[in-house]
Motif scaffolding. Structure first.
Motif, short mmCIF file in Angstrom:
data_model
loop_
_atom_site.label_atom_id
_atom_site.label_comp_id
_atom_site.label_asym_id
_atom_site.label_seq_id
_atom_site.Cartn_x
_atom_site.Cartn_y
_atom_site.Cartn_z
N HIS A 173 8.32 11.78 -16.51
CA HIS A 173 7.00 11.17 -16.42
C HIS A 173 6.68 10.77 -14.97
O HIS A 173 7.58 10.40 -14.21
N PRO A 174 5.42 10.84 -14.60
CA PRO A 174 5.01 10.30 -13.30
C PRO A 174 5.35 8.82 -13.22
O PRO A 174 5.48 8.15 -14.26
N ASN A 175 5.48 8.29 -12.01
CA ASN A 175 5.78 6.87 -11.86
C ASN A 175 4.54 6.03 -12.16
O ASN A 175 3.49 6.54 -12.54
N GLU A 176 4.66 4.71 -12.00
CA GLU A 176 3.56 3.81 -12.37
C GLU A 176 2.32 4.01 -11.50
O GLU A 176 1.22 3.59 -11.88
N GLU A 177 2.48 4.66 -10.35
CA GLU A 177 1.31 4.99 -9.51
C GLU A 177 0.72 6.36 -9.88
O GLU A 177 -0.23 6.82 -9.24
N GLY A 178 1.27 7.00 -10.91
CA GLY A 178 0.76 8.30 -11.34
C GLY A 178 1.23 9.45 -10.47
O GLY A 178 0.61 10.51 -10.45
N ILE A 179 2.36 9.28 -9.79
CA ILE A 179 2.89 10.30 -8.90
C ILE A 179 4.09 10.99 -9.54
O ILE A 179 5.01 10.32 -10.02
N TYR A 180 4.07 12.32 -9.54
CA TYR A 180 5.22 13.10 -10.00
C TYR A 180 5.95 13.65 -8.78
O TYR A 180 5.33 14.25 -7.90
N ARG A 181 7.26 13.46 -8.74
CA ARG A 181 8.07 13.96 -7.63
C ARG A 181 8.95 15.11 -8.11
O ARG A 181 9.75 14.94 -9.04
N SER A 182 8.79 16.25 -7.48
CA SER A 182 9.57 17.42 -7.85
C SER A 182 11.01 17.28 -7.39
O SER A 182 11.29 16.70 -6.34
N GLU A 183 11.91 17.84 -8.18
CA GLU A 183 13.32 17.88 -7.80
C GLU A 183 13.67 19.20 -7.12
O GLU A 183 14.50 19.24 -6.23
N VAL A 184 13.02 20.28 -7.53
CA VAL A 184 13.37 21.60 -6.98
C VAL A 184 12.67 21.88 -5.65
O VAL A 184 13.12 22.73 -4.88
N ILE A 185 11.56 21.20 -5.38
CA ILE A 185 10.89 21.33 -4.08
C ILE A 185 11.12 20.01 -3.35
O ILE A 185 10.40 19.04 -3.57
N PRO A 186 12.12 19.95 -2.49
CA PRO A 186 12.52 18.68 -1.86
C PRO A 186 11.36 17.99 -1.13
O PRO A 186 10.69 18.59 -0.30
N GLY A 187 11.13 16.72 -1.51
CA GLY A 187 10.12 15.92 -0.84
C GLY A 187 8.70 16.10 -1.35
O GLY A 187 7.81 15.33 -0.98
N PHE A 188 8.46 17.09 -2.22
CA PHE A 188 7.09 17.32 -2.69
C PHE A 188 6.74 16.37 -3.82
O PHE A 188 7.52 16.18 -4.75
N TRP A 189 5.53 15.79 -3.72
CA TRP A 189 5.04 14.94 -4.80
C TRP A 189 3.57 15.27 -5.07
O TRP A 189 2.87 15.82 -4.22
N LEU A 190 3.15 14.94 -6.29
CA LEU A 190 1.79 15.25 -6.73
C LEU A 190 1.19 14.01 -7.37
O LEU A 190 1.76 13.44 -8.31
N GLN A 191 0.02 13.59 -6.87
CA GLN A 191 -0.75 12.54 -7.53
C GLN A 191 -1.50 13.22 -8.67
O GLN A 191 -2.44 13.99 -8.45
N VAL A 192 -1.08 12.98 -9.91
CA VAL A 192 -1.58 13.73 -11.06
C VAL A 192 -3.09 13.61 -11.20
O VAL A 192 -3.78 14.57 -11.58
N ASN A 193 -3.66 12.46 -10.89
CA ASN A 193 -5.10 12.26 -11.02
C ASN A 193 -5.92 13.19 -10.12
O ASN A 193 -7.11 13.38 -10.36
N TRP A 194 -5.28 13.74 -9.08
CA TRP A 194 -5.99 14.72 -8.26
C TRP A 194 -6.53 15.87 -9.11
O TRP A 194 -7.61 16.39 -8.85
N LEU A 195 -5.76 16.25 -10.13
CA LEU A 195 -6.09 17.42 -10.93
C LEU A 195 -7.36 17.25 -11.76
O LEU A 195 -8.00 18.23 -12.14
#
Length: 213
Positions: A173-195
């Motif tokens: 699950h995304p964290n409490e700020e709505g951010i998902y952090r990828s494990e396979v792409i080091p350092g990449f994160w996505l603010q889900v609400n952007w979508l």
């Protein structure tokens, strides 16, 4: 010409193969403009994507490409480009987006990936939802795709699955700020609400937040 008309025109001039065919025969039949998959020896033609689907697809593709390229992490590819899953599955799938790490680049062929990529992203449509959440979920898990993102524009729902040590997907699950952090792409994160923003945010602005520019 619309994508729907283009697709129809292709199959009017190049009819679908009859009966079951091998993966090699499927590769010989299709070309770079063909949107189809190989499932247990049969050709499955894919439905053209809706505008909402296309917008999110392009947004994620540009974002992932820019990040992966900047950090020299591998290669990001998009449909139409086949992924040949392990022989036992007898599947040649065409994900919306796939990420291949440097370690797996040797498995990239000219027209397909011979084995599971590190990440697959499927952006669902009403026609593909059951297949993406059912058949493909099971296949990607069995094949060893480390991360699977399932993006549903109609429901404004994003599901993130990560392969656990025992070989089964776990929902992340995304964290409490709505951010998902990828494990396979080091350092990449996505603010889900952007979508779900309309219009979608500028890719340039998102890259700034990711610290790329």
């Amino acid at each position: 010409m619309s994508r729907l008309k283009e697709t129809a025109a292709v199959y009017e001039t190049r009819p679908l193969p009859e009966g079951k065919i091998t993966f090699e025969e499927f590769l010989a039949w299709c070309d770079e403009d063909t949107w189809a998959e190989w499932v247990d020896g049969e050709v499955v033609v894919l439905t053209p994507a809706a505008r909402k689907h296309q917008r999110i697809y392009k947004f994620l593709l540009f974002l992932l490409e820019a990040y992966v390229s900047k950090h020299s992490l591998g290669e990001v590819l998009s449909a139409p480009f086949l992924v040949r899953l392990p022989e036992m599955l007898r599947r040649g799938r065409e994900p919306d987006i796939l990420y291949v790490s440097n370690e797996k680049l040797p498995f990239l062929k000219e027209t397909y990936m011979d084995g599971p990529p590190d990440l697959i992203v499927e952006i669902t449509s009403p026609e593909s939802l059951a297949r993406d959440r059912g058949e493909k979920y099971v296949e990607y898990e069995a094949a060893g795709v480390k991360e699977y993102w399932l993006i549903d524009p109609d429901r404004r729902q994003a599901e993130f699955y990560r392969l656990a040590e025992e070989g089964h997907y776990r929902t992340i699950h995304p964290n409490e700020e709505g951010i998902y952090r990828s494990e396979v792409i080091p350092g990449f994160w996505l603010q889900v609400n952007w979508l779900w923003q309309d219009p979608l945010p500028s890719v340039i602005d998102c890259l700034k937040e990711l610290g790329l520019i």
